[in-house]
Design an enzyme around this catalytic site. Sequence first.
Site, short mmCIF file in Angstrom:
data_model
loop_
_atom_site.label_atom_id
_atom_site.label_comp_id
_atom_site.label_asym_id
_atom_site.label_seq_id
_atom_site.Cartn_x
_atom_site.Cartn_y
_atom_site.Cartn_z
N ASP A 115 19.53 33.66 -66.38
CA ASP A 115 20.85 34.28 -66.40
C ASP A 115 21.92 33.23 -66.74
OD1 ASP A 115 22.32 36.80 -65.60
OD2 ASP A 115 23.28 35.41 -64.22
N GLU B 136 19.57 33.63 -71.47
CA GLU B 136 20.77 34.35 -71.85
C GLU B 136 21.78 33.26 -72.17
OE1 GLU B 136 24.07 37.51 -70.13
OE2 GLU B 136 23.39 35.90 -68.87
C1 NOJ Z 1 24.43 38.31 -66.87
C2 NOJ Z 1 23.71 39.52 -66.37
O1 NOJ Z 1 22.98 40.08 -67.43
C3 NOJ Z 1 24.77 40.45 -65.82
O2 NOJ Z 1 24.25 41.72 -65.52
C4 NOJ Z 1 25.37 39.79 -64.61
O3 NOJ Z 1 26.45 40.58 -64.13
C5 NOJ Z 1 25.90 38.39 -64.93
N1 NOJ Z 1 25.01 37.63 -65.76
C6 NOJ Z 1 26.10 37.60 -63.67
O4 NOJ Z 1 24.88 37.27 -63.10
#
Ligand code: NOJ
Length: 517
Positions: free
Chosen positions: A203, A255
Amino acid sequence: MALPWWRRGAIYQIYPRSFADADGDGIGDLRGIAAHLDHLEALGVEAVWLSPFYRSPMKDFGYDVADYTDVDPVFGTLADFDALVAEAHARGIRVIVDVVPNHSSDQHPWFVESRASRGNPKRDWYVWRDGREGGTEPPNGWRSAFPAVERAWSYNEATEQWWLHSFLPEQPDLNWDNPEVEAAIHDVLRFWLDRGVDGFRIDVTQKIAKDPAMRDDVPGEPARSEDWQPTIHERLRRLRAVADAYEGERILVGEVYLLDLERVVAYVNGGDELHLAHNFVFLQLDWDAAAFRASIDRWDELSSEAAWPAWFLSNHDHPRVASRFDEGTGLGEARARAVLLMLYALRGTPFVFQGEELGLPDAEIPDDRIVDVDGRDPERAPIPWAPPSDAGPGAGFTTGEPWLPITAEAERLNVAAQEADPASTLHLTRALARLRAAEPALQDGAQRTYDAGPDVLAWTRGDAFIALVNFAAESRPATLPGGGEVALSSDPKREVGPVGDTITLAPGEGLVLRRSC
Ligand code: NOJ
């Protein structure tokens, strides 16, 4: 040399709350996933990525983790997780789990301690600072990624300091400049690697390195609250070393939410950091053939031999393709099918978000059912497994009251109905997976885009294949040097057979052709 598994076929994202509910509480769970492995096997996916299922107060639906090494009771137990991994592996499906290293929940014992006093041994595990203006103003001007939250700092009365939160106040940022924090997150990875997972989706990867001096951003320059160059790459190399210490290929998918391709590519070019980086520049493109071509070419120009792209156009944070690219044309569903074809036919790993194999649109969420702080409920609506007329209002997702409304189109857009219809998006997705699996050129064959005519995105794969997507709302001619034969179209009306060196594409059609020469 055999292609690594994560380059061969698709990785399918499961948002566990909305996939399938086995216990009737209206919220999806791990046993629900295990009950639908037939669906995943028929889709031919190489792996599933599970969004967080850890213990959490669910302020951000699991991205606020209170215990990194346990399953939240709403999703099941560790035994359910072990069973799911074993059953998935028995079917040749690998399992990737989400890891959330930038922040925990404010209910995590680490933060409970950290907040307790300035002298607490865990104080420095999070980012605490004195305020400006005698303490009354936040330490700097950094903003939360959620616009509704506004500033990225909240004040703790008891200890008279501010804590940093890049998202909700209930998601305090961990302090990655403290080596104990880094070691603790490495241990989290090892916990799940020991349980047999095949990798991690990391993440907000870019946020685990920030300017330690916490200076304000300068307009026009990269944000200082992320992607801090002196430290980000060495931290990623150390995370990679944790995964590499295990047998088999355990992968890191980041990500990397940076809208600058050069910076994204830097996370994969070395071959010793991430295996894959989600490309949000691509996700944010307008529906425009020239823009897609330029972005695909740009990736190729910037990337090294070691790099491999990850293509996706939807996830649990963004509107679904069928809604986003409809643009009032009525072609949303056709374009969603063309997008699936594009993802499978591009050189790189396709990521398919649950429901995209059905061509689902976003669900309508009435005001009194909104639960997300950032407007992401529509794409998180539960998967319809069967028509409500057969299965009741839960559409086979649940026997209870679904936590979010199910799409109004569930009667038509559900797994059972599409299973019975050979022309469905579900069957198209399966056919794409089969074609790619059977054709090495569609896995790692060289790729070149070319000009096939206005509004058409065209590219070759090796010598054997051409792929075309019509971005216009009308038919468009496309040239294909040497002609060929239709291998697969996203348009069920397309007849298979030989074609000459031009072809007329239907509105929203995507096509894979086998070349004659
Ligand atoms: C990215 C995640 O995909 C999202 O759903 C989340 O709110 C944020 N990061 C914070 O963790």
